[in-house]
Write a protein that holds these residues in place. Structure first.
Motif, mmCIF file in Angstrom:
data_model
loop_
_atom_site.group_PDB
_atom_site.id
_atom_site.type_symbol
_atom_site.label_atom_id
_atom_site.label_comp_id
_atom_site.label_asym_id
_atom_site.label_seq_id
_atom_site.Cartn_x
_atom_site.Cartn_y
_atom_site.Cartn_z
ATOM 1 N N MET A 25 0.818 -1.204 0.000
ATOM 2 C CA MET A 25 0.000 0.000 0.000
ATOM 3 C C MET A 25 0.853 1.256 0.000
ATOM 4 N N ASP A 26 0.198 2.386 -0.144
ATOM 5 C CA ASP A 26 0.842 3.689 -0.252
ATOM 6 C C ASP A 26 0.264 4.586 0.828
ATOM 7 N N SER A 27 1.129 5.150 1.673
ATOM 8 C CA SER A 27 0.640 5.979 2.772
ATOM 9 C C SER A 27 -0.070 7.237 2.290
ATOM 10 N N ASN A 28 0.023 7.548 1.003
ATOM 11 C CA ASN A 28 -0.769 8.633 0.445
ATOM 12 C C ASN A 28 -2.263 8.341 0.554
ATOM 13 N N TRP A 29 -2.616 7.046 0.589
ATOM 14 C CA TRP A 29 -4.013 6.636 0.634
ATOM 15 C C TRP A 29 -4.404 6.011 1.957
ATOM 16 N N VAL A 30 -3.496 5.988 2.922
ATOM 17 C CA VAL A 30 -3.779 5.439 4.254
ATOM 18 C C VAL A 30 -3.230 6.438 5.264
ATOM 19 N N ARG A 31 -4.092 7.204 5.895
ATOM 20 C CA ARG A 31 -3.652 8.294 6.761
ATOM 21 C C ARG A 31 -4.285 8.184 8.148
ATOM 22 N N GLY A 32 -3.450 8.161 9.166
ATOM 23 C CA GLY A 32 -3.972 8.279 10.518
ATOM 24 C C GLY A 32 -4.547 9.662 10.728
ATOM 25 N N CYS A 33 -5.624 9.747 11.472
ATOM 26 C CA CYS A 33 -6.233 11.048 11.753
ATOM 27 C C CYS A 33 -6.728 11.070 13.191
ATOM 28 N N TYR A 34 -7.101 12.253 13.644
ATOM 29 C CA TYR A 34 -7.499 12.433 15.040
ATOM 30 C C TYR A 34 -8.691 13.379 15.107
ATOM 31 N N PHE A 35 -9.700 12.994 15.863
ATOM 32 C CA PHE A 35 -10.860 13.839 16.116
ATOM 33 C C PHE A 35 -10.771 14.354 17.549
ATOM 34 N N LYS A 36 -10.765 15.645 17.686
ATOM 35 C CA LYS A 36 -10.524 16.274 18.984
ATOM 36 C C LYS A 36 -11.451 15.704 20.067
ATOM 37 N N ASN A 37 -10.822 15.293 21.184
ATOM 38 C CA ASN A 37 -11.524 14.768 22.354
ATOM 39 C C ASN A 37 -12.391 13.546 22.048
#
Length: 402
Positions: free
Chosen positions: A267-279
């Motif tokens: 896979m390519d990290s361009n298409w797999v991204r960790g993200c965060y939703f505040k609290n």
């Protein structure tokens, strides 16, 4: 006239296939009509790029010397599940730092330590970065080692693949907050007194919206997953194809889902991204593309649906219950204008799904097909069409929601 997947694959292998993205197809339908479009196109590519928190990765680390039977494990401080094979792990996209998650813990109240989670570790591993591993073992005669620390990459472990229990919601909801304080949700912050609205689906270009009865995809269907090749492995959790539908057969809320699997090493990290939703916590932004074989004219009719003809329910998150009140239905054409009228008030709207990147997924999958890199697969079994939705209520053993 009908086509078969074998005939389409022959065209792919001979370089004669005609593939259009879903956006191109909808434009062609408005210009040429369904019959002429059917005569011209062989494959329609769809895509989405959106948060999919019911995702995760299976890792097999390989055995140490002396061997260890891992029962607790952390990857860059993020807890992974180790309750099966000795050196098999499952890292969930929403996994967090391992501390006491209870209502009195100040970390829980403030969201401390939630900014980085399992999704970020998965992204880093795909990108080729080194991850620090710490493991505690259960000592047995065949696994005498008690502890192990090491740096791992995708190159020095055996298997690393995504196995996602629930992806590709056929439709979803719009979240709002009718209360008097900000709410931190899986859609992000919702401002009080209908201060904003958030939705998480690219609308009429979404893969399963264009195959409403799931006639074209099934178990074994090959897909674009995170920049590599993946497959539909099973029905997704909370798969609910019996959701109420409009006359055009599109569901009015969350409906079908699929479980996906694919080799994360490719896979390519361009298409797999960790993200965060505040609290709220971490998740995973994931690019998924589905190729729809144009077997009959009905495929084109299904793909003719446009954003003004697809709706989602507006849900009030201020009511802390499983079944929340709604402010009715709103079309994706209205949502994409950036504001909607709710309860007589103009409310600003933001998407979580990236329509731009969803179209890029469809375009990349089209290129794979036209260059012979990607052929289609026949499903080995259909996805079920009769699943009900079973909640956990204390006064009833099961309820089917319609």
């Amino acid at each position: 006239m009908k086509r078969t997947i074998a005939q389409i694959n022959e065209k792919i292998n001979n370089g004669r296939v005609v593939a259009w993205t879903i956006a191109e197809t909808k434009a062609k339908i408005s210009q040429l009509g369904i019959e002429k479009v059917f005569q011209q196109v062989d494959v329609i590519t769809t895509g989405t790029f959106e948060p999919m928190e019911s995702s995760g990765a299976i890792l097999n680390l390989g055995h140490t010397d002396p061997p260890i039977k891992i029962r607790q494990c952390w990857l860059d401080g993020i807890a992974a599940y180790a309750g099966f094979g000795a050196v098999d792990l499952y890292l969930g996209a929403t996994a967090t730092a391992d501390y006491n998650l209870n209502e009195t813990d100040p970390n829980l109240r403030e969201g401390v330590g939630w900014e980085r989670g399992g999704g970020h570790v998965i992204e880093d591993l795909i990108a080729g970065k080194s991850i620090q591993l710490k493991a505690i073992g259960q000592k047995t005669d065949c696994y005498p080692r008690a502890m192990w620390e090491n740096a791992i990459t995708k190159e020095n472990i055996n298997q690393f693949y995504l196995f996602n229990p629930r992806n590709l919601y056929q439709n979803f909801i719009v979240g709002v907050n009718g209360g008097d304080r900000t709410l931190y949700t899986y859609l992000g912050p919702l401002q009080p007194r209908l201060g904003n609205a958030v939705y998480s689906n690219p609308g009429a270009i979404s893969p399963l919206i264009n195959d409403p009865d799931l006639n074209l995809v099934g178990i074994g269907s090959k897909i674009f997953l995170g920049g590599g090749i993946g497959y539909i492995a099973w029905e997704g959790t909370q798969h609910f194809p019996l959701q109420r539908r409009l006359p055009n057969n599109t569901p009015i809320g969350p409906a079908a889902t699929v479980a996906l699997i694919g080799d994360a090493k490719q896979m390519d990290s361009n298409w797999v991204r960790g993200c965060y939703f505040k609290n709220y916590g971490s998740s995973l932004m994931l690019g998924v593309g589905v190729a729809l074989p144009v077997l009959t004219e009905q495929v084109i009719r299904n793909c003719a649906v446009v954003d003004k003809d697809v709706v989602a329910p507006v849900i009030d998150f201020s009511i802390p219950r499983r079944v929340r009140p709604t402010f009715g239905l709103v079309s994706y054409a209205q949502l994409q204008k950036g504001h909607v009228t709710i309860d007589g008030k103009s409310v600003r709207v933001a998407p979580l799904a990236s329509k731009h990147r969803s179209l890029q997924v469809a375009q990349e999958l089209k290129q794979w097909i036209t260059t012979g890199k990607f052929t289609l697969t026949e499903p080995v079994a259909s996805l079920p069409s009769d699943r009900t939705f079973v909640p956990q209520d204390t006064n009833r053993s099961s309820i089917s929601l319609e």
